[in-house]
Design an enzyme around this catalytic site. Structure first.
Site, PDB file in Angstrom:
ATOM      1  CD  GLU A 214      26.309  34.621  48.585  1.00 26.92           C
ATOM      2  OE1 GLU A 214      27.191  34.536  47.703  1.00 26.92           O
ATOM      3  OE2 GLU A 214      26.293  33.919  49.616  1.00 26.92           O
ATOM      4  CE  LYS A 291      38.336  31.934  33.907  1.00 30.54           C
ATOM      5  NZ  LYS A 291      39.637  32.634  33.898  1.00 30.54           N
ATOM      6  CE1 TYR A 293      39.112  31.907  38.200  1.00 32.37           C
ATOM      7  CE2 TYR A 293      36.748  32.071  38.523  1.00 32.37           C
ATOM      8  CZ  TYR A 293      37.972  32.668  38.282  1.00 32.37           C
ATOM      9  OH  TYR A 293      38.049  34.028  38.111  1.00 32.37           O
ATOM     10  CG  ASP A 334      33.231  31.549  55.272  1.00 31.40           C
ATOM     11  OD1 ASP A 334      33.866  30.861  56.098  1.00 31.40           O
ATOM     12  OD2 ASP A 334      32.339  31.083  54.549  1.00 31.40           O
ATOM     13  CG  ASN A 339      34.558  30.122  50.835  1.00 30.94           C
ATOM     14  OD1 ASN A 339      33.825  29.341  50.243  1.00 30.94           O
ATOM     15  ND2 ASN A 339      34.288  30.559  52.057  1.00 30.94           N
ATOM     16  CG  ASP A 357      30.739  31.653  49.833  1.00 34.23           C
ATOM     17  OD1 ASP A 357      29.819  32.479  50.003  1.00 34.23           O
ATOM     18  OD2 ASP A 357      30.703  30.508  50.314  1.00 34.23           O
TER      19      ASP A 357
END
Length: 563
Positions: A214, A291, A293, A334, A339, A357
């Site tokens: 991650e 941040k 979004y 993914d 995402n 992600d």
């Protein structure tokens, strides 16, 4: 072959001449030193010793005898100009030797003459064009870096639960939940992702080891504790170089799971027992600060029908992000609209896109497939056919080099206001990624430019080796965005011309675009001023432009191109 043989013999002749000249000069210098010695002792030519003579000529047995000073004077006049050792002479000789025999100066000079006279050259015209593109890249890479620093500058900060004030839940998935938050005493908004920890022990090292994927886009420090920072920053830590279309993680820390709004209603099983009787989670987990979004691409597509320019703008950024991942041998695994996040601050018709992600990512384009227990990725519906159909075995591998690109090809249908053909749909028959045929792919919507429709068809080919490079796909979208109608007509009507001709025309267009971007105070397009997102994409395009990607992209522009 004859030229190589001739050059070989020429080099041997030069080497022999050089050695002969060197040995001759050494001999003459030695001779001069012998007869330049101070003293009046003389030698006859037969080796007889003669007494001091005050410089007069003597003879013994009718043999001529010359004293050392006289002999030095005679020999010196003969050989001094051949063996002069002045500094200027040494410099001249070394420069000549370097130029003629050892240095590259003459060779480069001749290459330059060949290029100017259009004679035979080691470089092709396409290579020369690429070299000129390198000059454009070097200029705009600096401008683009400065532009990013100016627009996204922020003071570094170490985050923890004590200096964050949490708000409402933004999104929830199977492995994490995202909340909006801000620093206490500050108005800056952030998004904090709290991972669900069911397995890792409640300590920072174990949590980092279990969830380090991650953090692949995080390039800062984990903690102000130096010992912990040294322990966590192991040599095996994966880091992805920052890119404008990849999410930037601003802070990472491990802490106890707090009691947050709607926690018991949204994710009771992920909570520890101290917060919920139904919880199976651990006491500590990982937090990622990013941040905030405006929305995901999925929400954006639901709320509005996109214009063609907006669709091209989004698709070009998506391909740019995938190209960056492939360049650094990272596979997302993914890719889906959930995402992909959008920033609408510049203009809702030109949102800035980032891929987020990375929980399923791997840092290798090929991984062994020894058994079915190996995870192949996240969203099975958008897995490339070579991933879904791969059979496990002792020598089996999964090739991920073009899998993320294939997933982007399916999302392109949604970006151009159509349904994704690989998602289950009750009203229409959908395709399955393990057995679909290319001729069964649905036609793109009428608003889609013909080159993009051809590009998407190539991207969704079953054979990964037949798919284009992500940078080619991004270049095509950017050419359709930045090319004027007049430029497109030139390539449409002369599509059968040689690559040399096309590379010249491309270079002319690139120079014009670079000049306009550099010299115009307010860069205009279509009679309006470029917004910040458009300017950012243009600078990024010019900072990475390469003929090797533009020429394949140009092949998609046919005479039936729809502008």
């Amino acid at each position: 072959r004859q030229c190589l043989v001739r050059d070989h013999y020429r080099a041997d002749t030069q080497s022999i001449g050089e050695r002969l000249l060197h040995q001759t000069r050494v001999f003459l210098r030695t001779l001069l030193r012998v007869y330049n010695r101070n003293g009046r002792q003389t030698k006859s030519f037969h080796g007889n010793i003669v007494n001091k003579s005050n410089g007069r000529r003597l003879s013994i047995n009718n043999q001529l005898i010359v004293d050392s000073k006289s002999r030095a004077s005679i020999v010196g006049r003969l050989v001094s100009k051949w063996v002069s050792n002045s500094i200027a002479a040494d410099i001249r000789r070394n420069a000549t030797r370097q130029l003629l025999f050892k240095g590259p100066g003459l060779g480069l000079g001749l290459v330059g003459v060949c290029i100017n006279n259009k004679g035979p050259s080691l470089l092709t015209e396409i290579d020369e064009t690429e070299a000129k593109c390198q000059q454009i890249r070097s200029i705009f890479s600096t401008l683009f870096t400065n532009y990013q620093i100016k627009s996204e500058a922020a003071e570094p900060c170490l985050f923890d639960l004590n200096n964050l004030q949490f708000g409402n839940c933004i999104a929830k998935g199977c492995n994490a939940v995202v909340y909006d938050a801000k620093l206490k005493g500050n108005t800056n908004q952030f998004a904090v992702k709290m991972m669900f920890n069911y397995d890792a022990e409640s300590n920072a090292a174990a949590i980092w080891k279990a969830m380090n994927k991650e953090c692949i886009t995080f390039n800062g420090n984990f903690s102000s504790n130096k010992e912990l920072e040294i322990m966590l920053n192991t040599p095996n830590r994966q880091k992805l170089k920052p890119h404008p279309n990849i999410i930037e993680i601003k802070g990472v820390f491990a802490d106890y799971v707090p009691s947050l709004p709607e926690a018991i209603e949204l994710y009771p099983n992920a909570l520890p027992l101290r917060l919920c009787d139904q919880g199976f989670g651990r006491n500590m987990t990982l937090f990622l600060v990013m941040k905030k979004y405006d929305m995901s691409l999925k929400t954006f597509l639901v709320e509005r029908d996109l214009k063609t320019q907006t669709s091209l703008f989004l698709l070009s950024q998506l391909f740019e992000g995938i190209s960056h991942l492939i360049k650094h041998k990272i596979v997302h695994r993914d890719i889906k609209t959930d995402n992909i996040l959008l920033d609408l601050s510049s203009d809702p018709d030109f949102p800035w896109l980032v891929i987020t992600d990375f929980g399923f990512c791997v840092n290798s384009l090929r991984i062994p497939l020894n058994s079915d227990e190996i995870t192949r990725g996240g969203n099975r519906a958008l897995m490339a056919p070579e991933i879904v159909c791969a059979e496990p075995g002792p020598f089996s591998y999964i090739d991920y080099s073009a899998s993320d690109l294939w997933s982007c090809g399916t999302i392109a249908y949604e970006i151009f206001n159509a349904e994704n053909p690989f998602y289950p749909n009750k009203s229409k028959k959908y395709l399955q990624n393990n057995n679909y045929k290319e001729e069964h792919l649905p036609i793109m919507p009428p608003s889609t430019p013909k080159p993009i429709a051809a590009l998407i068809f190539d991207i969704l080919k079953r054979n990964p080796s037949e798919r284009p490079h992500p940078k080619v796909a991004a270049s095509l979208c950017e050419m359709l965005l930045f090319f004027s109608r007049r430029n497109l007509m030139v390539f449409k009507t002369q599509i059968d011309r040689s690559e040399v001709y096309k590379s010249r025309k491309l270079l002319q267009w690139l120079r014009a675009l670079a000049t306009i971007t550099l010299c115009q105070r307010n860069t205009m397009t279509g009679g309006r001023k470029l917004n910040a997102a458009e300017m950012k994409l243009r600078l990024m395009f010019l900072s990475e432009v390469k003929i090797e990607y533009l020429l394949p992209a140009l092949s998609y522009i046919s005479t039936e191109e729809k502008i």
